[in-house]
Write a protein that holds these residues in place. Structure first.
Motif, short mmCIF file in Angstrom:
data_model
loop_
_atom_site.label_atom_id
_atom_site.label_comp_id
_atom_site.label_asym_id
_atom_site.label_seq_id
_atom_site.Cartn_x
_atom_site.Cartn_y
_atom_site.Cartn_z
N VAL A 65 -0.19 49.82 -18.35
CA VAL A 65 1.27 49.93 -18.74
C VAL A 65 2.18 50.21 -17.76
O VAL A 65 3.54 49.46 -17.96
N GLY A 66 2.29 50.91 -16.75
CA GLY A 66 3.10 50.95 -15.96
C GLY A 66 3.39 49.69 -15.10
O GLY A 66 4.52 49.27 -14.85
N CYS A 89 5.41 47.60 -17.74
CA CYS A 89 6.71 48.05 -17.67
C CYS A 89 7.60 47.62 -16.26
O CYS A 89 8.80 47.21 -16.67
N GLN A 90 6.97 47.68 -15.68
CA GLN A 90 7.48 47.23 -14.03
C GLN A 90 8.02 45.81 -14.36
O GLN A 90 9.02 45.59 -14.02
N MET A 103 8.10 43.85 -17.02
CA MET A 103 9.51 43.53 -18.02
C MET A 103 10.47 44.24 -17.51
O MET A 103 11.62 43.65 -17.85
N GLY A 104 10.65 45.18 -16.85
CA GLY A 104 11.94 45.85 -16.40
C GLY A 104 12.73 44.87 -15.31
O GLY A 104 13.70 44.63 -15.47
N ARG A 138 15.92 46.32 -16.40
CA ARG A 138 15.81 47.67 -17.07
C ARG A 138 14.96 48.38 -16.26
O ARG A 138 14.12 47.95 -15.40
N GLU A 139 15.01 50.00 -16.57
CA GLU A 139 14.06 50.67 -15.86
C GLU A 139 13.42 51.50 -16.97
O GLU A 139 13.86 51.83 -17.90
N PHE A 140 11.88 51.96 -16.94
CA PHE A 140 11.42 52.86 -17.61
C PHE A 140 11.23 54.16 -16.81
O PHE A 140 10.70 53.99 -15.94
N VAL A 163 8.52 57.68 -20.39
CA VAL A 163 8.29 56.57 -21.40
C VAL A 163 6.91 55.72 -21.21
O VAL A 163 6.40 55.68 -21.90
N ILE A 164 6.76 55.79 -19.80
CA ILE A 164 5.45 55.02 -19.55
C ILE A 164 4.34 55.79 -19.97
O ILE A 164 3.39 55.23 -20.46
N ILE A 215 4.05 55.56 -23.90
CA ILE A 215 3.45 54.15 -24.16
C ILE A 215 1.89 54.23 -23.92
O ILE A 215 1.16 53.41 -24.81
#
Length: 122
Positions: free
Chosen positions: A20-21, A24-25, A27-28, A33-35, A39-40, A43
């Motif tokens: 997931v991390g 997210c990285q 996607m960010g 964007r930053e997560f 949030v990580i 999720i």
């Protein structure tokens, strides 16, 4: 819960969190964007719990059908409430079925050519 089962569950949770991390990285980066870590973690925990629910449902579906093995039909059934997931799984199932058919044709063709080769030698 036994030590081995608890350790396995912790490893799975860590793998889900890591994945997931990474997602997210990526996607960010794509969307600038930053997560946050919280949030990580949220999720990852949600994904892990949903996988646990799916696993229990899959076992129940197979057991209800008096089978000891989960089938692709069970997986389709578990995804029925999410249109996007259901479509994805249906497409993947069709791809796998087509690959199996292609492999059988290829193997049948090899057997045929070997049989023809053997007949011509006789």
């Amino acid at each position: 819960m036994s030590v081995d089962k608890d350790e396995t569950q912790q490893r799975l949770k860590a793998a889900v969190h890591y994945t997931v991390g990474r997602l997210c990285q990526r996607m960010g980066e794509d969307h600038r964007r930053e997560f946050s870590r919280q949030v990580i973690a949220a999720i990852a925990e949600t994904a892990f719990r949903q996988c646990d629910v799916f696993a229990k449902d899959l076992e129940a579906f197979a057991r209800h059908a008096k089978r000891s093995t989960v089938s692709s039909e069970d997986v389709k059934l578990v995804a029925r409430r999410s249109t996007a997931l259901s479509i994805y799984i249906q497409n993947k199932s069709e791809e796998l079925n087509q690959e199996q058919r292609d492999l059988k044709k290829k193997n049948a063709g090899k057997r045929k050519s070997r049989d023809t080769e053997e007949e011509s030698r006789e």
